[in-house]
Design an enzyme around this catalytic site. Structure first.
Site, mmCIF file in Angstrom:
data_model
loop_
_atom_site.group_PDB
_atom_site.id
_atom_site.type_symbol
_atom_site.label_atom_id
_atom_site.label_comp_id
_atom_site.label_asym_id
_atom_site.label_seq_id
_atom_site.Cartn_x
_atom_site.Cartn_y
_atom_site.Cartn_z
ATOM 1 N N THR A 139 8.447 -15.259 -44.351
ATOM 2 C CA THR A 139 7.785 -16.393 -43.696
ATOM 3 C C THR A 139 8.560 -16.878 -42.468
ATOM 4 O OG1 THR A 139 8.881 -17.757 -45.354
ATOM 5 C CG2 THR A 139 6.547 -17.295 -45.706
ATOM 6 N N ASP A 167 11.696 -3.753 -27.918
ATOM 7 C CA ASP A 167 12.806 -4.709 -27.908
ATOM 8 C C ASP A 167 13.740 -4.547 -29.107
ATOM 9 O OD1 ASP A 167 11.734 -5.651 -25.616
ATOM 10 O OD2 ASP A 167 11.241 -7.659 -26.361
ATOM 11 N N ARG A 222 10.307 2.593 -29.556
ATOM 12 C CA ARG A 222 10.714 2.114 -28.237
ATOM 13 C C ARG A 222 10.237 0.686 -28.089
ATOM 14 N NH1 ARG A 222 11.768 6.452 -24.341
ATOM 15 N NH2 ARG A 222 11.654 8.244 -25.700
ATOM 16 N N ASN A 240 17.311 -13.978 -45.087
ATOM 17 C CA ASN A 240 16.022 -13.896 -44.386
ATOM 18 C C ASN A 240 15.768 -12.499 -43.840
ATOM 19 O OD1 ASN A 240 14.937 -16.429 -44.667
ATOM 20 N ND2 ASN A 240 15.565 -17.180 -42.659
ATOM 21 N N ASP A 249 15.788 -25.291 -44.164
ATOM 22 C CA ASP A 249 15.982 -23.911 -44.606
ATOM 23 C C ASP A 249 17.172 -23.300 -43.876
ATOM 24 O OD1 ASP A 249 13.913 -23.718 -46.472
ATOM 25 O OD2 ASP A 249 12.430 -23.357 -44.899
ATOM 26 N N TYR A 275 11.222 -15.211 -39.212
ATOM 27 C CA TYR A 275 11.062 -14.377 -38.007
ATOM 28 C C TYR A 275 9.973 -13.309 -38.215
ATOM 29 C CZ TYR A 275 12.944 -12.184 -33.691
ATOM 30 O OH TYR A 275 13.127 -11.697 -32.429
HETATM 31 P P1 NAP Z 1 16.378 -22.184 -35.943
HETATM 32 O O1 NAP Z 1 15.968 -21.444 -34.726
HETATM 33 O O2 NAP Z 1 17.002 -23.523 -35.860
HETATM 34 O O3 NAP Z 1 15.117 -22.341 -36.936
HETATM 35 C C1 NAP Z 1 14.199 -21.400 -37.199
HETATM 36 C C2 NAP Z 1 13.023 -22.038 -37.965
HETATM 37 O O4 NAP Z 1 12.693 -21.173 -39.033
HETATM 38 C C3 NAP Z 1 13.291 -23.412 -38.572
HETATM 39 O O5 NAP Z 1 12.124 -24.165 -38.469
HETATM 40 C C4 NAP Z 1 13.598 -23.075 -40.002
HETATM 41 O O6 NAP Z 1 13.285 -24.122 -40.907
HETATM 42 C C5 NAP Z 1 12.658 -21.928 -40.245
HETATM 43 N N1 NAP Z 1 13.006 -21.034 -41.341
HETATM 44 C C6 NAP Z 1 14.221 -20.558 -41.703
HETATM 45 N N2 NAP Z 1 14.107 -19.746 -42.757
HETATM 46 C C7 NAP Z 1 12.790 -19.714 -43.077
HETATM 47 C C8 NAP Z 1 12.035 -19.046 -44.079
HETATM 48 N N3 NAP Z 1 12.628 -18.235 -44.960
HETATM 49 N N4 NAP Z 1 10.697 -19.222 -44.101
HETATM 50 C C9 NAP Z 1 10.081 -20.026 -43.202
HETATM 51 N N5 NAP Z 1 10.739 -20.688 -42.240
HETATM 52 C C10 NAP Z 1 12.075 -20.519 -42.177
HETATM 53 O O7 NAP Z 1 17.364 -21.202 -36.738
HETATM 54 P P2 NAP Z 1 18.026 -21.406 -38.142
HETATM 55 O O8 NAP Z 1 17.551 -22.675 -38.769
HETATM 56 O O9 NAP Z 1 19.470 -21.132 -38.013
HETATM 57 O O10 NAP Z 1 17.334 -20.195 -38.919
HETATM 58 C C11 NAP Z 1 17.618 -18.860 -38.593
HETATM 59 C C12 NAP Z 1 16.329 -18.123 -38.755
HETATM 60 O O11 NAP Z 1 15.494 -18.377 -37.656
HETATM 61 C C13 NAP Z 1 16.455 -16.621 -38.781
HETATM 62 O O12 NAP Z 1 16.802 -16.142 -40.034
HETATM 63 C C14 NAP Z 1 15.062 -16.197 -38.341
HETATM 64 O O13 NAP Z 1 14.225 -15.980 -39.467
HETATM 65 C C15 NAP Z 1 14.514 -17.394 -37.604
HETATM 66 N N6 NAP Z 1 14.179 -16.999 -36.240
HETATM 67 C C16 NAP Z 1 12.869 -16.987 -35.893
HETATM 68 C C17 NAP Z 1 12.487 -16.535 -34.650
HETATM 69 C C18 NAP Z 1 11.038 -16.513 -34.326
HETATM 70 O O14 NAP Z 1 10.228 -16.903 -35.183
HETATM 71 N N7 NAP Z 1 10.670 -16.053 -33.144
HETATM 72 C C19 NAP Z 1 13.425 -16.092 -33.741
HETATM 73 C C20 NAP Z 1 14.760 -16.117 -34.118
HETATM 74 C C21 NAP Z 1 15.123 -16.557 -35.390
HETATM 75 P P3 NAP Z 1 14.153 -25.469 -41.020
HETATM 76 O O15 NAP Z 1 13.666 -26.334 -39.891
HETATM 77 O O16 NAP Z 1 13.771 -25.996 -42.346
HETATM 78 O O17 NAP Z 1 15.598 -25.124 -40.888
#
Ligand code: NAP
Ligand code: MN
Length: 262
Positions: free
Chosen positions: A155, A144, A142, A116, A40, A157
């Protein structure tokens, strides 16, 4: 485009050859269809690379690991993908995209699109910000930071923040709190909020300080932000409609619940 790992690169060459043999014109400049190979996260990168062509382009995601949310094909289904593309008549499935307008105190404006979500955080200390929904002063936050996500981003962050999972055909934005301070003095709603298509969310940070704006997988830093506005974009992201489309609830179950032994 493919992520940089041996598996994705192998799938890339296999797919490239199969499409060329089938008579497709392969071009990265003005594509009609963009195929992302990876996860994704890779589809997010593909979205941003071809953001300027959003009106005309359709995306296909191939996942080299498990089944993803933006990926309809697995790496062992290349033949099926090529067959489906041969029969393709332009059918598409579209999902909402988030538009972000960041305004600085000096009047400068920056606009972004997110597939996203976008988050606003203060870098040095607790962020204090007014949250407006349309013309209503909703709360003073107030904590983060705050996240605004699309339905397909719900689904990602957003879910880690305790937000709800929205079906991608629901045209709405979701505001979720990132570690809000709640006590006798400071009060926020606590739960996430889902707003409809026509509504606008604005975050107005109180202090003249440095803030980060994350847009999907990228982060930008700004000083002296006047306001950050969030809207559903007029343009949607289009995917090639797959004949055997995996149901959204199947994906949610596969990703987060699995088959639990009872
Ligand atoms: P990453 O940190 O390498 O991966 C984030 C994870 O989220 C990966 O497992 C990715 O799946 C999954 N993911 C991405 N879009 C999704 C969606 N729409 N629904 C469900 N899971 C999803 O970062 P990245 O791959 O560059 O992705 C950036 C995204 O990471 C941001 O848009 C944000 O949503 C997410 N993120 C999450 C957190 C958290 O949950 N605490 C914190 C920061 C960012 P794949 O393994 O298939 O790539
Ligand atoms: Mn990733």
């Amino acid at each position: 485009m493919a992520s940089r790992n041996p598996k994705s690169e192998a799938v890339y060459s296999q797919l490239f050859n199969a499409l060329r043999d089938a008579g497709f014109i392969l071009s990265s400049k003005q594509p009609d269809i963009v195929i992302s190979i990876g996860g994704d996260g890779m589809l997010l990168s593909a979205f941003h690379k071809y953001e300027h062509l959003l009106d005309t382009v359709r995306f296909v995601g191939v996942h080299t690991g498990h089944l993803g949310f933006y990926t309809d094909y697995r790496d062992f289904e290349i033949d099926k993908l090529v067959e489906n593309l041969k029969m393709d008549r332009g059918a598409k499935i579209s999902y909402p995209v988030l538009r972000i307008v960041l305004q600085l105190k000096n009047g400068d404006k920056f606009t972004y699109r997110a597939l996203n979500e976008a988050t606003v955080k203060r870098l040095s200390k607790t962020m204090v910000a007014d949250v407006m929904i349309n013309q209503v002063h909703f709360e003073q936050f107030r904590g983060d930071g705050l996240s605004v996500s699309t339905p397909t981003g719900s689904t990602a962050y957003n879910k880690s923040l305790g937000g709800a999972v929205l079906h991608p055909t629901i045209e709405a934005l979701q505001l979720a709190e990132i570690a809000s301070l709640n006590n006798r003095v400071y009060r926020t709603l606590g739960s996430s909020v889902v707003v409809p298509k026509k509504d606008k969310i604005a975050i107005i940070p109180m202090h003249n300080d440095r803030y980060s704006l994350s847009v999907d997988n990228k982060t930008y830093v700004y000083d002296s932000i006047e306001a950050v506005g969030f809207y559903l974009d007029n343009t949607k992201i289009n995917f090639v409609a797959t004949p055997s489309h995996t149901s959204f609830w199947e994906r949610v179950k596969d990703a987060f619940i699995g088959d639990v032994d009872v």
